[in-house]
Design a protein around this motif. Structure first.
Motif, short mmCIF file in Angstrom:
data_model
loop_
_atom_site.label_atom_id
_atom_site.label_comp_id
_atom_site.label_asym_id
_atom_site.label_seq_id
_atom_site.Cartn_x
_atom_site.Cartn_y
_atom_site.Cartn_z
N UNK A 129 54.75 31.48 47.52
CA UNK A 129 53.77 32.54 47.41
C UNK A 129 52.37 31.99 47.16
N UNK A 130 51.41 32.46 47.95
CA UNK A 130 50.01 32.14 47.71
C UNK A 130 49.45 33.05 46.61
N UNK A 131 49.70 34.34 46.75
CA UNK A 131 49.31 35.28 45.71
C UNK A 131 50.03 36.60 45.95
N UNK A 132 49.98 37.48 44.95
CA UNK A 132 50.59 38.80 45.04
C UNK A 132 49.52 39.85 44.78
N UNK A 133 49.47 40.85 45.65
CA UNK A 133 48.56 41.97 45.48
C UNK A 133 49.37 43.20 45.08
N UNK A 134 49.05 43.77 43.93
CA UNK A 134 49.79 44.92 43.42
C UNK A 134 48.87 46.13 43.44
N UNK A 135 49.16 47.05 44.35
CA UNK A 135 48.42 48.31 44.43
C UNK A 135 49.08 49.29 43.48
N UNK A 136 48.37 49.63 42.42
CA UNK A 136 48.93 50.51 41.40
C UNK A 136 48.41 51.93 41.62
N UNK A 137 48.89 52.49 42.72
CA UNK A 137 48.46 53.83 43.10
C UNK A 137 49.42 54.33 44.17
N UNK A 138 49.59 55.62 44.27
CA UNK A 138 50.42 56.16 45.33
C UNK A 138 49.86 55.79 46.69
#
Length: 802
Positions: free
Chosen positions: A114-123
């Motif tokens: 993994x290079x990075x993780x993007x976490x969208x905390x929204x519907x």
């Protein structure tokens, strides 16, 4: 926050700090500063809204799960390089906050890839799929065409069990002058842990043998393995996981690129079940009692899993139109066995004593095809109007295969009977979707994003969902943002069709498929989709150079939420609670243990309730440079949420039994799973210090209070409240660069060895006490502990970068 993101937006070049929706970016270096080499732990220890399962029930222990914002894991969508990741085949059946989870298995994605993780905390249902109610986890793989990283780590719990080791290798190589291939190989091992005390069935709390035991058990139990704690059910599963991941790309021209990903994972895992006393399996021949297992036995549930995926596509640009055509296929097969067990009825009837049983298998597949098209238009606004359109076609399957003849003979093997022919079946679903997205800076400082999605399911019909997001920057220091969106989550095929018999030494519960004739016999109907509406609003601050603060409040309302019904009793001892329940079990073809059962019941996934989750998330990041004294990156992240059950569906009249408090669909225990078992508050403080060759990472995680209603008899009805108070967990990692390429780290998670509280005891009616939950082990740790049940863990790690 300076990372350019691809999640939550169709606009290219957008940074997380400028996103209209809350997106947290977790880099590879932060994930590698977590002791346990597992992606679930890496995310849980760094993100306040992300919670990880400490211990599962039955086969749930073999594939642990995780969730966002206190909702079910099925409400979070997992992507890899922006493409949907296929779900596991192993459904979490038994109760708890993670009941019903059948989402992507994060443990099968190596951190080294993994290079990075993007976490969208929204519907984000309108953008990515109608099941993205809580948010999206987008895992971005490494794409370097040279060099790599080799890592080896080992550790164990302070109690000297749970031995852990992992090795991984990541490397990149060029494909000609215009391509790359990046490969990661990983092997992880984790050993059993054991927590809890004596077995109340045959021992007093101090471990001594009860004087009321029969002669067979008095003689045999003291010789059992691990005596005076012969029952090893409370602890970590043992596993050995082999993971491989490939990410590749090749430019055909300056405007067209091919890309591909592939993965393969093989898992062997085992978990102890309840100890069976010597007298559990016996046979009388010519007046002589034969006991084939004079010291009893410890059954183990065993999983052999093969998981693979392959995907690829072509993307490019033509006269300003960016397009991406892709296909992704994922497949998982979980073969389930019961080891070191016995079939009591088989021995009684035939004298045969096979020890290992093949219980059957789960098979799950997902094939997803996407076309995405994006173009910017100059229409006189402050920025180009980004227009995105696309389509998706997906086919999902779920299959249960029956067990071998010995595993399904009468009640089957002790602890986990095989799947009956009536449990077996293959099911599928197709769905098609089209979406549109408009995004622009409509006036200086005001960004607006409007998305809509139409989906048609072969089994549920059509739905349309939408999302409106806006952000206004008053100046470079202050911005506000907000979102309103709707969602629609179709039940997973596993929730609809999973069928099995869950047993313990003293009870049996049949998991009836929600869409079965037997379920309808007791008044339940086919599962319907969940429907949600999300609101969020907050601000972004840059008050001084190097400091960023964000705050977002949210509300998520879910109608027809899919929840396990809890245990609906059919019989307690010799008393019939509901003849309809017993008739439904018989109609479905399940055979139960004829001896020693204190109660019998069923459980069903159903559209049980309307819930509302309200919360707030706050993040802060600041960098301090002390010159010759070093550099510190400070961070703080806060999540607080509260789930309220606004209403619940009525319990079908066919199973109502007021004399046994069976009057509501969700018993007190099931309600506590939803509302209090996950801490409402979680705060993560971080400080990463660097000085020359030394690094120190200090993380302090504060978990708020949590509680469950512990059933007095294990049925879920009535009980006492078991509480876990506010607890601060300290993690420390110290690193040293031996050379510019070789780094050594030592550290500890839960440095001060905080342990989960023990299950409370109640009077047993004979002058002593017993566990309040009706289980068999004294002083077992509370399984809903947010910081695990095992206490401190220490480790060492060597990393070589080349």
């Amino acid at each position: 926050m300076s990372e350019v993101i691809v999640t939550g937006t169709r606009v290219t070049g957008l940074k997380a700090a400028d996103s209209p929706a809350p997106v947290q970016v977790l880099g590879a270096s932060a994930m590698q500063r977590v002791g346990q080499p597992d992606l679930i732990q890496a995310l849980s220890q760094n993100l306040p809204s992300f919670t990880a399962e400490a211990i599962g029930g039955d086969t749930g222990s073999l594939t642990l799960s995780a969730a966002l914002r206190g909702l079910n894991p099925n409400d979070t969508l997992v992507l890899v390089n922006g493409k949907r990741r296929h779900p596991t085949g192993n459904l979490h059946v038994l109760g708890g906050p993670y009941q019903g989870a059948a989402t992507a298995d994060l443990s099968l994605i190596p951190v080294g890839a993994i290079d990075h993780v993007e976490v969208l905390q929204d519907g984000a249902a309108a953008q990515y799929g109608t099941d993205a109610i809580a948010g999206v986890v987008n895992i971005i793989l490494k794409s370097a065409n040279h060099g790599g990283v080799a890592m080896a780590t080992a550790g164990q719990y302070y109690k000297s069990d749970g031995d852990t080791a992992a090795i991984s290798l990541n490397f990149g190589a060029p494909i000609g002058a215009d391509g790359f291939v990046n490969v990661t190989l990983e092997n992880r091992y984790h050993g059993f842990s054991l927590r809890g005390g004596a077995d109340r069935r045959v021992q007093a709390r101090d471990g001594s043998i009860l004087p009321t035991d029969n002669a067979i058990d008095k003689a045999g139990v003291p010789l059992a393995a691990q005596f005076p704690t012969p029952n090893q059910i409370n602890g970590d599963a043992q596993y050995n996981i082999y993971n491989g991941y490939l990410n590749a790309g090749y430019k055909l021209t300056d405007a067209i690129e091919l890309y591909a990903t592939a993965s393969y994972s093989h898992r062997l895992a085992s978990a102890f079940e309840n100890y069976r006393v010597p007298s559990k399996v016996k046979r009388t021949v010519a007046g002589v009692t034969i006991v084939p297992f004079p010291i009893g036995f410890d059954p183990k549930e065993h999983l052999e899993e093969d998981d693979y995926s392959a995907g690829g596509g072509v993307k490019g640009s033509y006269e300003g139109w960016d397009w991406d055509l892709s296909t992704t296929y994922g497949h998982v097969r979980d073969q389930i066995s019961t080891l070191n067990s016995a079939n009591a009825s088989l021995f009684t009837d035939t004298g045969l004593t096979p020890r290992n049983f093949y219980d059957g298998a789960f098979r799950s597949t997902e094939w997803t095809n996407n076309l995405d098209i994006v173009k910017g238009f100059d229409v006189g606004l402050a920025s180009q109007l980004t227009v995105a359109v696309g389509g998706e076609a997906r086919r999902d399957t779920f299959q249960i295969s029956a067990g071998d003849p010995f595993s399904i003979y009468k009640e089957g093997g002790q602890s986990y009977p095989g799947f009956q022919p009536s449990d077996a079946g293959k099911h599928h679903r197709t769905n098609y979707a089209v979406y549109g997205d408009l995004a622009a800076e409509v006036m200086p400082g005001l960004k607006v994003d409007l998305a809509g999605r139409y989906e048609h399911y072969s089994d549920f019909g059509s739905t349309t969902v939408g999302k409106l997001t806006a952000r206004y920057d008053f100046n470079p220091m202050v911005a506000i943002r907000g979102t309103v969106s709707s969602g629609f989550r179709a039940p997973t095929l596993a929730e609809e069709y999973y069928s099995a018999t869950n047993v313990a030494p003293t009870f049996a519960v049949v998991q009836l498929p929600a869409n079965s004739a037997a379920a309808k016999q007791i008044g339940f109907q086919n599962l319907k989709p969940e429907k949600s509406i999300n609101f969020s609003g907050g601000f972004v601050l840059h008050p001084i150079e190097g400091l960023q603060i964000t705050m977002d409040a949210y509300q998520i309302r879910i109608k027809k939420r899919i929840i396990g019904s809890g245990i609906l009793l059919g019989q307690v001892g010799s008393t019939i609670v509901s003849r309809n329940v017993l008739d439904a079990i018989a109609a479905h073809g399940n055979v139960l243990d004829p001896t020693g059962l204190s109660y019998v019941g069923v459980s069903i996934f159903t559209n049980a309730a309307t819930t509302r989750t309200r919360g707030v998330e706050i993040t802060g990041n600041y960098a301090s440079d002390f010159g010759d004294m070093g550099h510190v990156d400070w961070s703080v992240a806060v999540n607080y949420n509260k789930t309220t059950v606004l209403s619940q569906a009525p319990l079908p009249a066919q199973v109502v039994a007021p004399a046994f408090s069976q009057t509501t669909l969700l018993a007190p225990l099931a309600l506590s799973y939803l509302t209090t078992a996950t801490p409402r508050g979680k705060v993560v403080f971080g400080a990463f210090y660097t000085l020359d060759k030394f690094t120190v990472n200090l993380r302090e995680t504060v978990y708020g209070k949590s509680s469950e209603i512990v059933s007095l008899d294990g049925t879920g009805n009535g009980g006492v409240k078991a509480r876990i108070g506010t607890t601060a967990i300290t993690d420390l990692d110290v690193g040293y660069f031996v050379t510019p390429a070789i780094k050594i780290n030592i550290g500890a998670n839960n440095l001060f060895d905080h342990k989960a509280p023990k299950t409370p005891n109640i009077p047993n009616g004979s002058g002593g006490v017993r566990p309040a939950d009706g289980a068999n082990v004294y002083d077992a740790p509370l399984g809903f502990s947010p910081f695990g049940i095992n206490g401190g863990y220490y480790y060492g790690r060597v990393t070589y970068t080349f």
